[in-house]
Enzyme design. Sequence first.
Site, short mmCIF file in Angstrom:
data_model
loop_
_atom_site.label_atom_id
_atom_site.label_comp_id
_atom_site.label_asym_id
_atom_site.label_seq_id
_atom_site.Cartn_x
_atom_site.Cartn_y
_atom_site.Cartn_z
N GLU A 381 61.84 13.55 39.78
CA GLU A 381 63.25 12.80 38.89
C GLU A 381 63.09 11.92 38.25
O GLU A 381 64.27 11.55 38.81
CB GLU A 381 64.02 13.39 40.21
CG GLU A 381 63.99 14.65 41.47
CD GLU A 381 64.43 15.42 41.81
OE1 GLU A 381 65.73 13.89 42.69
OE2 GLU A 381 64.84 16.53 42.76
N GLU A 486 58.36 24.16 43.64
CA GLU A 486 60.05 24.28 44.40
C GLU A 486 60.65 25.07 44.29
O GLU A 486 61.43 25.25 43.89
CB GLU A 486 60.59 23.10 44.41
CG GLU A 486 59.86 21.41 44.93
CD GLU A 486 60.93 20.63 45.17
OE1 GLU A 486 61.71 20.18 45.38
OE2 GLU A 486 60.17 19.40 44.82
C1 XIL Z 1 64.94 18.74 49.25
C2 XIL Z 1 64.87 19.51 50.93
O1 XIL Z 1 64.44 21.06 50.88
C3 XIL Z 1 66.04 19.47 51.67
O2 XIL Z 1 66.03 19.77 53.32
C4 XIL Z 1 66.86 17.81 52.29
O3 XIL Z 1 67.43 16.92 52.50
C5 XIL Z 1 67.02 17.29 50.36
O4 XIL Z 1 65.86 17.58 49.86
N1 XIL Z 1 63.71 18.21 45.32
C6 XIL Z 1 62.70 17.97 45.70
C7 XIL Z 1 62.70 17.98 47.25
O5 XIL Z 1 61.74 17.03 45.08
O6 XIL Z 1 62.60 16.98 47.69
C8 XIL Z 1 64.29 18.32 47.64
O7 XIL Z 1 64.42 19.22 48.86
C9 XIL Z 1 65.13 19.71 46.68
C10 XIL Z 1 64.79 18.90 44.98
#
Ligand code: XIL
Length: 565
Positions: A381, A486
């Site tokens: 990110e 994701e």
């Molecule tokens: C999220 C998790 O799912 C949550 O449990 C945590 O509280 C916050 O992070 N982008 C990413 C992930 O790269 O690591 C994030 O995961 C969601 C957005």
Amino acid sequence: MRKLISSSVALLLVLALSSCSGGAQKPDAGAVGDEAANAGTTAAAPADTRSGAPDTTAVTEELSNDMQENNGVPSINEDFAGGELTAVKRGSAILSIVQDDAAKNGRALFIEGRKESWNGADYKAELFRGNEIEVKGSFRSANKAVRVSVQFNVRGNTTYNMVFAVNTNDSTYTAGSGKYTIPASAERIVVYIESDELKDIYCDEFSVNVCGDYTYYEEAAEALFANTSEYPSLRDTYADLFRIGMAVSPAILSKPQYAELVKAQCSSITAENDMKPEAILDYGTSISDLDKYQEAPAMKFDHLNVELGFARDNGMTVRGHTLVWHSQTPEWLFYKDYDRSGELADRELMLKRMENYIKGMMEWTTANYPGLISAWDVVNEAAADEGGMRKSLWYQTVGEDYIEKAFEYARKYAPEDAKLFYNDYNSYQKKKQEDILTFLRPVAAAGNIDGVGMQSHIGTYMSINEYMLALKKYVEELGVEIHITELDIGADKSDDWEEKQGKYFSRFMKKIIELKNEGVPITSLTLWGISDSLSWKAGDRPLVFRDDLSRKPAFDAMINARAEE
Ligand code: XIL
């Protein structure tokens, strides 16, 4: 001027026979736009993985029993006029009843000392289990908005469900309300007040009442699981195309029903939170010996054994998520002597820390789990939503080339079988993609990147064509492979949302398969979680299993997409 009247913590639940008016109801005026649409559904809240997550174990059993003997309907009706404090502090918040001229009866609940957004006030609500409730409240605050949510555990997992939110101002009270049905299988139920910003909150006229007839559940109903053993397997279905993964946590893997499902469905996992810098970096040790740790922050790894051991024992690979990120990375890492009251560390020191951190991760994982980590999200990110590079603390301390440096170090220490990825959300959007390509070109030119991870937190509104074009563009411009890292696809709010979501999953997967068959190197697809209310976006119900692990149309769509090739 506010005056402290009482700060006792006695629990007061008033018995009442009144109930809220039935029928579906939208939140009152004053509710926040997007969030209001969510009212009564699960809000996007971090799961039980948050450090310092609130403890709700203290719900009093005696009280539940008394109330049932009285054959009463539980009701919380607070005008704070009596001066008695019945709410319980949530996190570091400090609660008191204060005089407040703007409040209806001249007194209000005052919430101060909030250090994190979830800090606020809890009302224990165990007696409302299995009932539809209506929650009302009036708030004033310098924060932009105040949120009221319900928290409970089902199957040992904590979920956070927004009931309503109101846009607030500091001088007058704004009222809001919303309804929510608490599952009969819920335990440790609290209704709570919080806000994204950390300023104080005044609350007036707060109530929780049952809608319609009240049913008393002495205990939480058993939360049954569907039998998942006969499900077709995503892993097998896609074996000749790419790996299928899911984001998991140790809590999930400790429960046989989830663990069995992950084993059957996945050939890869990602630790949802445990490999992030905040889970690895060890502050106490780092500051205990600055001569030793100034350039190489101390790291702790033991907790990784659950997820990595599970993957190894079940023949899966792991996506290493994530090394260099602005979020879930402690701020102290960026300060000289790890002292946040002092100065930011300079470029040279931060490069040392970055290199040593990456080295430490690679060395520990290679020594303990050789060959297990198939890919690392080296940088996560880095693109800003408003364009250009995100002005993160990495950017501020190291400078524009921090991405190149991170990949350079990752290449230096990663074993040959681990691929190096850049990972981001909304990376299919034209402008964002251009920004990402701009900062990844030099990384690709140096031969230090193997893949782009498209997070793919999307919704059924997204243009699948735009997404697929962007996916191909990364491959063409950078010569990389693609992981969908994701995936979750938020549903809309219609009655037939599951079917619509299923159809969208079907179209999405068919396109992915088509691209793969055309030779586009898509080598892994990971779902960001297992069942809807365990999702970090639980309110959007974005995953392929329901909470009891029954399969949603989205799961069947993923399976059937192959049959329809
Ligand atoms: C999220 C998790 O799912 C949550 O449990 C945590 O509280 C916050 O992070 N982008 C990413 C992930 O790269 O690591 C994030 O995961 C969601 C957005």
